[in-house]
Design a protein around this motif. Structure first.
Motif, PDB file in Angstrom:
ATOM      1  N   ILE A 233     -10.961   0.720 -77.067  1.00  0.00           N
ATOM      2  CA  ILE A 233     -11.338  -0.269 -78.078  1.00  0.00           C
ATOM      3  C   ILE A 233     -12.243   0.357 -79.133  1.00  0.00           C
ATOM      4  CG2 ILE A 233     -12.600  -2.423 -78.477  1.00  0.00           C
ATOM      5  CD1 ILE A 233      -9.909  -2.919 -77.301  1.00  0.00           C
ATOM      6  N   LEU A 234     -13.127   1.262 -78.728  1.00  0.00           N
ATOM      7  CA  LEU A 234     -13.987   1.943 -79.700  1.00  0.00           C
ATOM      8  C   LEU A 234     -13.154   2.766 -80.668  1.00  0.00           C
ATOM      9  CD1 LEU A 234     -16.915   2.472 -80.580  1.00  0.00           C
ATOM     10  CD2 LEU A 234     -16.937   4.452 -79.059  1.00  0.00           C
ATOM     11  N   ARG A 235     -12.132   3.431 -80.161  1.00  0.00           N
ATOM     12  CA  ARG A 235     -11.234   4.205 -81.021  1.00  0.00           C
ATOM     13  C   ARG A 235     -10.506   3.285 -82.010  1.00  0.00           C
ATOM     14  NH1 ARG A 235      -9.822   9.314 -79.315  1.00  0.00           N
ATOM     15  NH2 ARG A 235     -10.957  10.039 -77.481  1.00  0.00           N
ATOM     16  N   LEU A 236     -10.101   2.126 -81.507  1.00  0.00           N
ATOM     17  CA  LEU A 236      -9.413   1.172 -82.372  1.00  0.00           C
ATOM     18  C   LEU A 236     -10.319   0.673 -83.490  1.00  0.00           C
ATOM     19  CD1 LEU A 236      -7.026  -0.700 -83.042  1.00  0.00           C
ATOM     20  CD2 LEU A 236      -7.920  -2.305 -81.335  1.00  0.00           C
ATOM     21  N   THR A 237     -11.552   0.320 -83.164  1.00  0.00           N
ATOM     22  CA  THR A 237     -12.472  -0.173 -84.196  1.00  0.00           C
ATOM     23  C   THR A 237     -12.779   0.911 -85.219  1.00  0.00           C
ATOM     24  OG1 THR A 237     -14.429   0.369 -82.854  1.00  0.00           O
ATOM     25  CG2 THR A 237     -13.530  -1.836 -82.619  1.00  0.00           C
ATOM     26  N   PHE A 238     -12.854   2.158 -84.772  1.00  0.00           N
ATOM     27  CA  PHE A 238     -13.085   3.270 -85.705  1.00  0.00           C
ATOM     28  C   PHE A 238     -11.891   3.437 -86.644  1.00  0.00           C
ATOM     29  CE2 PHE A 238     -12.577   7.891 -86.565  1.00  0.00           C
ATOM     30  CZ  PHE A 238     -13.632   8.022 -87.448  1.00  0.00           C
ATOM     31  N   GLU A 239     -10.688   3.357 -86.094  1.00  0.00           N
ATOM     32  CA  GLU A 239      -9.482   3.511 -86.911  1.00  0.00           C
ATOM     33  C   GLU A 239      -9.380   2.381 -87.944  1.00  0.00           C
ATOM     34  OE1 GLU A 239      -5.965   5.849 -87.653  1.00  0.00           O
ATOM     35  OE2 GLU A 239      -7.670   6.191 -86.328  1.00  0.00           O
ATOM     36  N   ASN A 240      -9.640   1.166 -87.514  1.00  0.00           N
ATOM     37  CA  ASN A 240      -9.580   0.028 -88.440  1.00  0.00           C
ATOM     38  C   ASN A 240     -10.651   0.106 -89.518  1.00  0.00           C
ATOM     39  OD1 ASN A 240      -7.480  -1.942 -88.106  1.00  0.00           O
ATOM     40  ND2 ASN A 240      -8.273  -2.376 -86.075  1.00  0.00           N
ATOM     41  N   SER A 241     -11.856   0.450 -89.124  1.00  0.00           N
ATOM     42  CA  SER A 241     -12.957   0.532 -90.087  1.00  0.00           C
ATOM     43  C   SER A 241     -12.711   1.639 -91.105  1.00  0.00           C
ATOM     44  CB  SER A 241     -14.283   0.775 -89.355  1.00  0.00           C
ATOM     45  OG  SER A 241     -14.556  -0.259 -88.443  1.00  0.00           O
ATOM     46  N   ASN A 247      -9.672   3.804 -96.717  1.00  0.00           N
ATOM     47  CA  ASN A 247      -8.241   3.646 -97.000  1.00  0.00           C
ATOM     48  C   ASN A 247      -7.424   4.823 -96.473  1.00  0.00           C
ATOM     49  OD1 ASN A 247      -6.099   2.096 -98.007  1.00  0.00           O
ATOM     50  ND2 ASN A 247      -5.981   3.339 -99.864  1.00  0.00           N
ATOM     51  N   LYS A 248      -7.779   5.307 -95.281  1.00  0.00           N
ATOM     52  CA  LYS A 248      -7.000   6.373 -94.664  1.00  0.00           C
ATOM     53  C   LYS A 248      -7.027   6.241 -93.150  1.00  0.00           C
ATOM     54  CE  LYS A 248      -9.257   9.773 -96.518  1.00  0.00           C
ATOM     55  NZ  LYS A 248      -9.684  11.146 -96.857  1.00  0.00           N
ATOM     56  N   ARG A 249      -5.953   6.668 -92.523  1.00  0.00           N
ATOM     57  CA  ARG A 249      -5.851   6.691 -91.073  1.00  0.00           C
ATOM     58  C   ARG A 249      -6.455   7.992 -90.539  1.00  0.00           C
ATOM     59  NH1 ARG A 249      -1.886   3.384 -88.625  1.00  0.00           N
ATOM     60  NH2 ARG A 249      -2.739   4.279 -86.696  1.00  0.00           N
ATOM     61  N   MET A 250      -7.158   7.876 -89.389  1.00  0.00           N
ATOM     62  CA  MET A 250      -7.817   9.035 -88.791  1.00  0.00           C
ATOM     63  C   MET A 250      -7.075   9.560 -87.559  1.00  0.00           C
ATOM     64  SD  MET A 250     -10.318   9.699 -90.686  1.00  0.00           S
ATOM     65  CE  MET A 250     -11.389   8.988 -91.933  1.00  0.00           C
ATOM     66  N   ASN A 251      -6.009   8.851 -87.140  1.00  0.00           N
ATOM     67  CA  ASN A 251      -5.208   9.270 -85.978  1.00  0.00           C
ATOM     68  C   ASN A 251      -6.073   9.486 -84.730  1.00  0.00           C
ATOM     69  OD1 ASN A 251      -2.833   9.354 -87.626  1.00  0.00           O
ATOM     70  ND2 ASN A 251      -3.518  11.337 -88.415  1.00  0.00           N
ATOM     71  N   SER A 252      -6.936   8.517 -84.477  1.00  0.00           N
ATOM     72  CA  SER A 252      -7.891   8.653 -83.365  1.00  0.00           C
ATOM     73  C   SER A 252      -7.593   7.711 -82.200  1.00  0.00           C
ATOM     74  CB  SER A 252      -9.311   8.369 -83.873  1.00  0.00           C
ATOM     75  OG  SER A 252      -9.385   7.074 -84.438  1.00  0.00           O
ATOM     76  N   ALA A 320      -9.731   8.730-103.632  1.00  0.00           N
ATOM     77  CA  ALA A 320     -10.513   7.699-102.955  1.00  0.00           C
ATOM     78  C   ALA A 320      -9.845   6.343-103.094  1.00  0.00           C
ATOM     79  CB  ALA A 320     -11.929   7.643-103.519  1.00  0.00           C
ATOM     80  N   GLY A 321      -9.801   5.613-102.005  1.00  0.00           N
ATOM     81  CA  GLY A 321      -9.218   4.269-102.027  1.00  0.00           C
ATOM     82  C   GLY A 321     -10.058   3.328-101.190  1.00  0.00           C
ATOM     83  N   GLY A 322      -9.558   2.097-101.010  1.00  0.00           N
ATOM     84  CA  GLY A 322     -10.284   1.137-100.204  1.00  0.00           C
ATOM     85  C   GLY A 322     -11.647   0.819-100.795  1.00  0.00           C
ATOM     86  N   LEU A 323     -12.561   0.457 -99.922  1.00  0.00           N
ATOM     87  CA  LEU A 323     -13.909   0.112-100.374  1.00  0.00           C
ATOM     88  C   LEU A 323     -14.628   1.332-100.938  1.00  0.00           C
ATOM     89  CD1 LEU A 323     -15.889  -2.279-100.494  1.00  0.00           C
ATOM     90  CD2 LEU A 323     -16.745  -1.569 -98.262  1.00  0.00           C
ATOM     91  N   LEU A 324     -14.263   2.526-100.465  1.00  0.00           N
ATOM     92  CA  LEU A 324     -14.909   3.749-100.952  1.00  0.00           C
ATOM     93  C   LEU A 324     -14.749   3.894-102.464  1.00  0.00           C
ATOM     94  CD1 LEU A 324     -16.355   6.449-100.442  1.00  0.00           C
ATOM     95  CD2 LEU A 324     -14.122   7.467 -99.984  1.00  0.00           C
TER      96      LEU A 324
END
Length: 543
Positions: A233-241, A247-252, A320-324
């Protein structure tokens, strides 16, 4: 070591002719040394434990004696002045304040709250180290009054602020969590878009995609029992955040593949551990070299290095995308503050969302009727296990929302809110001076029958209304649910967090029946956290 051998034998000859004997002697010496060090450490620990136990006993006996003297010496008249010093509470010792009070030092916050109210009432004065006063309030009316009138100022995390002030090469400020007043307003204004509901809903499809990948990771594990569900679940929250902010996937997501971001996830976990010890342990790190300080700095620097590299890459490539993107376009923040803000937002989301998601799943799974009712609602909106959730379908799941709201009420991740009073105020006839730190124990209030019907029962239906718009259960003091804070210092990412938790819970329970084989223990230390590790058993849904 060589004196027992003839002087005619050179050291080199000895080393060549007797290697086995020398090795054995050195090994024996090392074993003896290690054994001696372990014995010394055990002795030191025993002495420290004995001293601490004596301090606790002395404190308890002193408090009983002082209470007796005060009771016997009271004249029966009312107190002359209802000042801060007149608020009831444990008797403070010089320097230690009330930190040695064992009755209020339980790791179970619920027990500590009940003991505190039983012993002293619904407003209590405690004292931290150096006898710094803290006012704890437990009454719903007092909590609402404090939060409505509190200032922009809130307690800073000292170890974070101190470290960042020692690194002007990396930080211009102490960051959004620890900033105060006008400095904090600049951070808040920069990320104002995340307060817009439409902006958050636009990320629902991205979150659904990530959780769908997460579901596949669970299937690929090929087991019906997961021993470290908390890690997944921690990995999931990191990926979503990361997707939302960078605005990028971390494949974690997959724990079997080691990625660079695994270093960040591990560092974040250790960072929070060091942060908790610095806040609730004996504050030696402020005055002497300490392991807590060294660990905190180590993991803070590791996370900074990883994110600074990611953001620099986006800046150089203009990707840069997303909130960044919004953060980098800000004219009110320096580049250092922009990097820090992006990193802090991800870090602030990870463990709170992880804990809240696990707690919600736990409460739902413990109640078969609730679990089945929610499953039927999910089947209507998600006809197949691979159906997508988007901004429209998410609005059609009222019972899901009610389940999550109820889990926030009955076991909040942030069970209290601390605020400084900006002006003088009255609480239960006590005069509270300006800039007094008041801790609002709203979780305690949420568990009282005066505020909620059957408060210790998990009843999601309490958050649904009748056809005439009236609450189904009374009393129902809904505004006491401050899971994401309140007012000007409310969590800026609350809408994103609620959406992520909702999609995660919905997708998991649409695909699997979840069983927690043991009771979910809770530890309170800065946040309310489930005791780790957390095993679960999963059963694939048939349709």
């Amino acid at each position: 070591m060589y004196r027992s051998f003839p002087m005619t034998t050179s050291r080199s000859e000895f080393c060549l002719s007797q290697p086995k004997f020398t090795t054995n002697m050195e090994s024996a010496y090392i074993r003896t040394l290690i054994h001696s060090l372990i014995q010394l450490a055990n002795n030191i620990f025993f002495i420290w434990s004995t001293i601490l136990e004596c301090c606790h006993t002395l404190y308890d006996e002193s408090e009983k004696f002082i209470k007796g003297c005060m009771k016997n010496g009271s004249s029966g008249g009312s107190a002359k002045g209802k000042e801060l010093r007149d608020i009831p509470g444990p008797y403070p010792l010089p320097f230690f304040g009330t930190t040695l009070s064992r009755s209020l030092g339980s790791g179970d916050l619920n027990i500590s709250n009940e003991v505190s109210v039983r012993e002293y009432g619904t407003i209590v004065k405690l004292e931290h180290y150096w006898n710094y006063p803290l006012v704890f309030v437990y009454e719903a009316d007092d909590i609402e009054l404090v939060l409505k009138t509190a200032s922009f100022y809130r307690p800073e995390m000292e170890i974070v602020a101190r470290h960042r002030r020692t690194r002007p090469d990396r930080y211009d400020t102490v960051g959004i969590v620890n900033s105060q007043g006008e400095e904090w307003k600049k951070f808040r204004t920069t990320i104002s878009t995340i307060h817009q509901n439409a902006y958050i809903l636009s990320y629902a499809s991205s979150c659904d995609e990530i959780v769908t990948d997460f579901i596949q990771v669970i299937r690929d594990l090929g087991t019906t029992r997961i021993e470290n569900f908390d890690d997944l679940i921690l990995r999931l929250t990191f990926e979503n955040s990361s997707k939302f902010i960078l605005n990028k996937r971390m494949n974690s997501l997959d724990p079997r593949s080691i990625q660079k971001m695994d270093v960040f996830i591990h560092a974040s976990h250790q960072y929070f551990k060091a942060l908790q010890v610095s806040m609730y342990g004996f504050p030696t790190w402020k005055y002497f070299p300490s392991k807590v300080w060294d660990l905190f700095v180590k993991y803070e620097n590791e996370m900074y290095d990883i994110f600074a590299e990611l953001i620099e890459e986006d800046i150089q490539k203009n990707t840069a995308g997303g909130l960044l993107k919004n953060i980098l376009n800000s004219e009110s923040l320096s580049l250092k503050d922009k990097k820090t803000l992006a990193r802090d937002l991800i870090l602030a989301a990870m463990e709170p969302i992880q804990n809240s998601t696990i707690i919600a799943l736990h409460w739902i799974s413990r109640h078969p009727t609730v679990d089945q009712k929610l499953y039927q609602e999910l089947k209507e909106i998600l006809p197949t296990k691979s159906s997508k959730l988007n901004e429209n379908s998410l609005q059609q799941l009222p019972y899901l929302k009610a389940c999550i709201q109820e889990s926030f009420r009955i076991t909040p991740t942030t069970p209290n809110l601390a605020r400084f009073t900006e002006t003088e105020m009255q609480l239960q006839n006590f005069r509270i001076p300006p800039f007094t730190l008041v801790v609002c124990q709203y979780w305690f209030a949420c568990l009282q029958e005066t505020n909620f019907y059957c408060p210790k029962a998990f009843i999601p239906e309490r958050w649904l209304v009748n056809s005439d718009g009236e609450d189904r259960f009374h009393p129902h003091r809904a505004r006491l649910q401050y899971h994401f804070g309140f007012g000007r210092r409310e969590c800026p990412g609350r809408r994103f967090a609620f959406q992520e938790i909702s999609i995660t819970v919905a997708k998991i329970l649409r695909n699997f029946k979840i069983i927690f084989p043991k009771e979910l223990g809770l530890n309170y230390c800065f946040l309310q956290q489930p005791s780790l590790p957390i095993p679960i058993e999963i059963i694939e849904r048939s349709d």
